[in-house]
Motif scaffolding. Structure first.
Motif, PDB file in Angstrom:
ATOM      1  N   ILE A 204    -124.105  29.503  54.481  1.00 49.33           N
ATOM      2  CA  ILE A 204    -123.901  29.231  55.923  1.00 49.33           C
ATOM      3  C   ILE A 204    -122.602  29.902  56.357  1.00 49.33           C
ATOM      4  O   ILE A 204    -121.559  29.715  55.712  1.00 49.33           O
ATOM      5  N   PHE A 209    -124.047  28.275  61.441  1.00 58.00           N
ATOM      6  CA  PHE A 209    -123.700  26.868  61.673  1.00 58.00           C
ATOM      7  C   PHE A 209    -123.967  26.474  63.128  1.00 58.00           C
ATOM      8  O   PHE A 209    -124.582  25.446  63.409  1.00 58.00           O
ATOM      9  N   GLN A 213    -126.567  23.702  64.311  1.00 55.62           N
ATOM     10  CA  GLN A 213    -126.089  22.534  65.069  1.00 55.62           C
ATOM     11  C   GLN A 213    -126.903  22.383  66.369  1.00 55.62           C
ATOM     12  O   GLN A 213    -127.319  21.280  66.720  1.00 55.62           O
ATOM     13  N   ILE A 218    -128.117  19.881  61.671  1.00 50.07           N
ATOM     14  CA  ILE A 218    -126.903  19.351  61.036  1.00 50.07           C
ATOM     15  C   ILE A 218    -126.316  18.279  61.938  1.00 50.07           C
ATOM     16  O   ILE A 218    -126.130  18.507  63.132  1.00 50.07           O
ATOM     17  N   LEU A 226    -118.455  20.809  57.491  1.00 53.43           N
ATOM     18  CA  LEU A 226    -118.548  22.256  57.703  1.00 53.43           C
ATOM     19  C   LEU A 226    -117.323  22.787  58.442  1.00 53.43           C
ATOM     20  O   LEU A 226    -116.794  23.838  58.093  1.00 53.43           O
ATOM     21  N   ILE A 258    -120.407  28.219  51.535  1.00 43.69           N
ATOM     22  CA  ILE A 258    -119.941  28.424  52.914  1.00 43.69           C
ATOM     23  C   ILE A 258    -119.151  29.744  52.966  1.00 43.69           C
ATOM     24  O   ILE A 258    -118.327  30.003  52.101  1.00 43.69           O
TER      25      ILE A 258
END
Ligand code: ADP
Length: 260
Positions: A204, A209, A213, A218, A226, A258
């Motif tokens: 990610i 992200f 989202q 998430i 995150l 990440i």
């Protein structure tokens, strides 16, 4: 000069509530080669003890409002029961664990979060990590185990999010070490569909992200995790992973890395 490697490992609250999970963590962490630091919370147990003591936990968006009474409870649970359980468990497996809060040896200084729309009370945001002091403990052969408490340097303990402490420790140590930050929790990684344990997202970055989202994939505690991961990478932390404890032995079939 080649930097020594270090792992900053944060374990999720589920480990403290499940003996089997805790066993898997103990063996994976104790057998990890090289320098390491552990960070833990204990929110679920703190809420349970609060209720047992007749103090109703106050939460806003999943975060605890820490008044003086709640600080007493979280100190009992985080620095007491949770920290000492983990230290004894690791000592039992040959790992020379040393239980700490941020106040001990002035290792993590924080600033009380100013009240805005929400007054979180006695909650701190990390201001300074004493990387040299921590390095002294590591060189002496100790494995620091931090609970989620810091202090303001003027006598006040502050409740501080464990995910943030892990990121701040990783950031503070990154000028001295090659740092790998690992958020261990009860799932295999960040999932595209929380109800499908197989839907682990391998990588990610910040754009991905934002999309996840927006899609609602998430939520809850995963969002600050995150944010903390990106914050750590931006400040020079070498690697950040979110996933199962088998990550610690390098044997996780799945996990999430990440990236920036
Ligand atoms: P911890 O104590 O493990 O840090 P958190 O509640 O802070 O717990 O964060 C982990 C939780 O995030 C998971 O238990 C899960 O319920 C939630 N979560 C939300 N979205 C996701 C997702 N996409 N993948 C995995 N977990 C998610």
């Amino acid at each position: 000069m080649v930097k020594q490697k270090i792992g900053i490992i944060k374990i999720g609250g589920a480990f403290l509530e499940d003996e089997k999970l805790l066993e898997t963590f103990y063996s994976a962490f104790a057998s990890m080669e090289g320098l390491k630091v552990l960070v833990h919370g204990g929110g679920k147990r703190a809420s349970k003890l609060s209720i047992d003591l007749g103090i109703t936990p106050q939460m806003v968006h999943g975060r605890r409002i820490t008044d003086a009474k709640s600080l007493e409870v979280v100190t009992m649970v985080y620095a007491g029961w949770a920290n000492k359980t983990l230290v004894a468990g690791l000592q039992g497996r040959g790992c020379n664990a040393l239980g700490l809060s941020g106040a001990d040896a002035n290792l993590i200084r924080a600033l009380k979060r100013p009240a805005s729309d929400i007054d979180y009370g006695l909650v701190g945001d990390v201001e300074r990590v004493d990387a040299d002091g921590l390095s002294t403990l590591l060189n002496a052969g100790f494995t620091p185990v931090f609970c989620a408490l810091t202090h303001d340097g003027r006598g006040q303990l502050l409740n501080t999010n464990a995910d943030s402490i892990a990121a701040d420790l990783a950031m503070g140590l990154s000028p001295l070490y090659e740092v790998k930050l690992v958020y261990c929790f009860e799932k295999q990684g960040v999932l595209r569909d929380v109800s499908d344990p197989e839907s682990v997202i391998p990588r990610i970055d910040p754009d991905h992200f934002k999309t996840l989202q927006k899609e609602g994939a998430i939520s809850e505690g995963m969002i600050p995790k995150l944010f903390n991961s990106f914050r750590a990478l931006q400040a020079g932390v070498d690697q950040v992973y979110i996933g199962p404890v088998s990550l610690l032995s390098g044997q996780a079939p799945k996990s999430t890395q990440i990236h920036l």
